[in-house]
Scaffold this active site. Structure first.
Site, PDB file in Angstrom:
ATOM      1  N   GLU A  69      -5.875 -10.808  -1.494  1.00 44.43           N
ATOM      2  CA  GLU A  69      -6.711 -10.604  -0.295  1.00 44.43           C
ATOM      3  C   GLU A  69      -8.187 -10.583  -0.676  1.00 44.43           C
ATOM      4  OE1 GLU A  69      -5.359  -7.356   2.151  1.00 44.43           O
ATOM      5  OE2 GLU A  69      -3.263  -7.711   1.679  1.00 44.43           O
ATOM      6  N   GLU A  83       0.802  -1.233   0.000  1.00 38.08           N
ATOM      7  CA  GLU A  83       0.000   0.000   0.000  1.00 38.08           C
ATOM      8  C   GLU A  83       0.835   1.284   0.000  1.00 38.08           C
ATOM      9  OE1 GLU A  83      -2.824  -0.365   3.213  1.00 38.08           O
ATOM     10  OE2 GLU A  83      -3.764  -2.113   2.303  1.00 38.08           O
TER      11      GLU A  83
END
Ligand code: GLA
Length: 384
Positions: free
Chosen positions: A273, A169
Site C-alpha cells: 500500500e 492489521e
C-alpha cells in the site's frame, strides 16, 4: 533464470491462458508515446508493480484512465470492493459486481490480482457480529460466519486471484494482538482459522498477512510471531504485506531490517500500500491507523495549487532511496503496489485530516507519471 524469474514466467503463462480470448494488444505492455519504458516494463523481471484501483477507474472508458492502468502496472488490487462491507453487505447477500469487473479488467490487461482483504476490524458490515436480536454473536456463530465469508469470496475467484491478504492489521504498535471483535469473541486463534479457511477454499492461492508500520521493531516481531505460529500448526502463509504508508521521516534502516527479517522466515515480502504524503502531520507520525482523525486546519494544507519543485525533489529523493532498497532485495520482494492510481484519488487527501491536497502517488492529477517515476525507472533499467 532464477526461481523468481521462472515464477514470473509461470504467472504470465497463467494470466495469458486466462485471457486467451483477448486481442493481444489489450495486454501488451506498450511503451509511452515518447518511447521511454513504463514502470510496468522497467520493473518486469524484478517484481510486480501494482496499483490499488477504485470501481470508477475499473469501469472507466476514458482512454487516459484505461491506458495508465494497463501500461504502468502489472498488478491490481481492489481499493475497497472486496472488503466485507462492499462484497458481503448483508448476511445473505453478496455483491460480486465490482469485484468481478476488477478481475475481468486485470485478465484483459494480463495483470496479477491480489485479493484484499478477508478479515479486518474496519470496513466490516454491522451485521457481522450481531445476531437477529442485535446481540453479540457467540464464538461458534462468528467462526461459522467468518468461514462462510472466506469460503464464498475465495472460492468465487479460485484460479483468478494469485493471493489474498487474509488478515489485515491484527497487531498493535507494541506487537501484541489488537483486541478486535474477532480477537475478543473467538480468541487469538481466529488468525489461524482464517488462514485455514482461505487455504481450504483455494489450495493454490497464496496467503498473506498484511499490516502498517512494519518498520517498527515491535510490530516486526509481532508479524514474525504470526508467521511462526501459523507455520507451527501447518497453516499456509506465503508472504508478509508491508503496507508502507511511508513518511519522509520513516526510518528506512529499520524498514530494510524488516524486509530482511521477513525473508529470513522464508516468506515473500509484498509492499502492498505504498504512498508518501508530502503534507505536514498534525502531531508526529501516526502510521496508518484509520481511526486517527483531526479537524481541518488551513495551515496544514499548504499545496492546494501545485507541489513546489523543492518538495517534488524531496519526494523523488525519498522514492529513489526506497526503490534502491526494493531493487536490492528484488529476490525476496514479489510485488510493490501503490495505494491508489493518481494523486487525486488517494485516501491521503482525506486522512488524517479531511479536505487537503496531497501528492502521495506515482501518477499525477492529469494521469501523467510524476518526475520521481522517471527516476525509479532509470534505477530499474540500470540494474537490467
Ligand atoms: C488500510 C487498509 C487499506 C485502506 C487504507 C486506507 O491500510 O489496508 O485497505 O483502507 O487503510 O484507505
Amino acid at each position: 533464470m532464477n526461481i523468481k524469474q521462472i515464477s514470473i514466467v509461470a504467472i504470465a503463462v497463467v494470466t495469458l491462458t486466462a485471457c486467451s480470448q483477448v486481442p493481444s494488444t489489450q495486454s501488451a505492455q506498450t511503451a509511452t508515446d515518447n518511447g521511454k519504458p513504463t514502470m510496468r516494463q522497467a520493473f518486469d523481471g524484478k517484481f510486480l508493480l501494482g496499483a490499488a484501483v477504485n470501481v470508477r477507474q475499473v469501469k472507466s472508458t476514458d482512454p487516459k484512465v484505461v491506458n495508465v492502468i494497463r501500461d504502468q502496472f502489472s498488478a491490481l488490487v481492489p481499493e475497497n470492493c472486496m472488503k466485507p462491507e462492499e462484497i458481503h453487505p448483508k448476511k445473505d447477500l453478496y455483491d460480486w459486481r465490482d469485484a468481478d469487473a476488477l478481475v475481468e479488467l486485470a485478465q484483459k490487461n494480463g495483470q496479477v490480482v491480489t485479493g484484499h482483504c478477508l478479515v479486518w476490524h474496519s470496513q466490516l458490515p454491522y451485521w457481522f457480529f450481531k445476531d437477529d436480536l442485535g446481540q453479540q454473536v457467540t464464538k461458534e456463530e462468528l467462526i461459522s460466519r467468518m468461514k462462510e465469508h472466506i469460503t464464498a469470496v475465495v472460492s468465487r475467484y479460485k484460479g483468478k486471484i494469485k493471493g489474498w491478504d487474509v488478515v489485515n492489521e491484527a497487531l498493535l504498535d507494541n506487537g501484541e494482538l489488537r483486541p478486535t471483535q474477532f480477537y475478543r469473541i473467538i480468541g487469538p486463534e481466529y488468525i489461524k482459522m482464517a488462514f485455514q479457511f482461505a487455504h481450504e477454499a483455494d489450495p493454490d492461492a497464496e496467503l498473506y498477512y498484511n499490516d502498517y508500520g512494519m518498520d517498527n521493531p515491535s510490530k516486526r516481531e509481532g508479524a514474525i510471531r504470526i508467521v511462526r505460529e501459523l507455520k507451527e500448526v501447518g497453516c499456509r502463509i506465503d508472504g508478509i504485506g508491508m503496507q508502507s504508508h511511508v513518511a519522509f521521516d520513516t526510518n528506512l534502516d529499520e524498514y530494510e531490517k524488516s524486509i530482511e527479517a521477513y525473508a529470513a522466515e522464508g516468506v515473500k515480502v509484498m509492499v502492498t500500500e505504498l504512498d508518501l504524503s508530502v503534507l505536514p502531520w498534525p502531531q508526529g507520525n501516526y502510521g496508518a491507523a484509520v481511526e486517527t482523525n483531526f479537524e481541518y486546519m488551513k495551515e496544514m494544507n499548504p499545496y492546494t495549487d501545485s507541489l513546489p519543485a523543492a518538495k517534488a525533489q524531496e519526494q523523488t529523493d525519498f522514492f529513489v532511496k526506497l526503490f534502491g532498497i526494493y531493487l536490492k532485495h528484488a529476490d525476496v520482494i514479489d510485488r510493490v503496489t501503490f495505494w491508489g492510481l493518481t494523486d487525486a484519488d488517494s485516501w491521503k487527501n482525506g486522512w488524517p485530516m479531511p479536505g487537503r491536497t496531497d501528492y502521495p502517488l506515482a501518477i499525477d492529477r492529469n494521469y501523467q507519471p510524476k518526475p520521481f517515476v522517471d527516476a525509479i525507472i532509470k534505477l530499474a533499467m540500470e540494474e537490467k
